[in-house]
Scaffold this active site. Structure first.
Site: not given
Length: 333
Positions: A210, A253
């Site tokens: 992440d 993301d």
């Protein structure tokens, strides 16, 4: 018309050879040959020639259309002559010793794509019946050439269709920004990896990634910078991934990498390489970025649970202040 390629030419020659033999049988001309014409290049190519005497025309030979005996004959509206030496004393045919020459156009849809020719170093008078017979042969050759060209065009269309199908398949399975696998394609590969790991009894590991503070990057610097960061992380994953690894952009993301025959220590090394790659390449952005990474290995539990385990390890990295790599601990489950 452009020259035929090697395969097409072989196919055409196989069909045309008996017809050239027929020309020799009908007319008594010692040489017969077929040409194609490239009008754009103004070039004539002898596709195939049959020579039974001293006069020799070479298959595959080329010459400018303006220097061709065919062009000289057709410009004079001649189909056949026995006076090459008198009519065209400076021609290439005269230099080869030709006395007799006959030419008929090979046409497709009224466009001349080549010629059917016969020649001899002696005088061979042709009657109307013989010339008419040669016309039928020219028509047969035109049909064969058309079939050959149609087959080539059909194959080209099939190649184009296959390319389109492959492109559509790629688009359906690929994230357009990073060119990594998308979630759907990843799931298929992951299920296969689980089966392979069980069958071979080799470890299987999962890395969840992440981008730290990604929303803040987007809000502060705009979506263009956000896309640049996502693409950079995708490039980093492709850089560290081995041929058997399965990298994917899950969405937003978030990224994931599955590694066959790799334990958590091996995946830790890949995670550090990825983190170093992102920190190095993000220096060119308005502000460097970092990653939070979670790792889980099949030694921690059932392979089907690895994504959940890795996600829990990712949460640990974020809870510890981000820019961290955490390995799932079974005791924490």
């Amino acid at each position: 018309m452009n020259s035929l390629d090697a395969i097409e030419q072989d196919t055409f020659i196989s069909a045309a050879t008996p017809l050239l033999n027929l020309i020799t049988h009908i007319t008594g001309l010692k040489t017969s040959f077929i040409t194609t014409i490239d009008w754009q290049a103004q070039q004539q190519t002898v596709v195939i020639a049959q020579n039974t005497g001293d006069l020799h025309i070479a298959s595959g030979s080329q010459l400018a259309w303006t220097d061709s005996m065919c062009q000289l004959m057709l410009s004079e509206q001649l189909t056949a002559t026995t006076e090459i030496q008198l009519r065209f004393p400076d021609s290439g045919g005269a230099q080869l010793g030709m006395q007799s020459f006959v030419v008929l156009p090979i046409k497709i849809a009224d466009q001349m794509i080549g010629t059917l020719c016969g020649a001899s170093d002696d005088k061979v008078e042709l009657n109307n019946h013989q010339i008419e017979s040669l016309g039928y042969i020219a028509d047969a050759l035109a049909l064969q050439l058309k079939l050959t060209i149609d087959a080539r065009n059909a194959e080209a269309k099939m190649d184009s269709l296959r390319d389109q199908i492959e492109n559509l398949a790629t688009l359906a399975n690929t994230d357009p920004l990073t060119e990594l696998l998308n979630r759907r394609a990843f799931q298929q590969r992951y299920e296969f990896a689980i089966k392979l790991s069980k069958r071979t009894k080799q470890p299987l590991s999962v890395m969840m990634i992440d981008i730290d503070d990604f929303k803040q990057f987007n809000d502060e610097f705009g979506h263009e910078t956000g896309d640049a960061i996502i693409k950079m992380v995708g490039d980093g994953l492709k850089y560290i991934a081995r041929s058997t690894d399965i990298p994917c952009r899950v969405g937003g993301d978030e990224f994931i990498l599955v590694a066959l025959n790799t334990d958590s220590n091996g995946l830790m090394l890949l995670a550090k390489r990825l983190n170093d790659y992102v920190k190095l390449h993000s220096k060119q952005l308005q502000r460097p970025c970092s990653l939070s990474i979670g790792i889980a290995c099949s030694s921690h539990g059932a392979p089907e649970e690895l994504i959940r385990f890795a996600d829990e390890a990712l949460y640990m990295s974020k809870a510890s202040g981000r820019d961290a790599i955490s390995v799932y601990q079974a005791d924490d489950a």
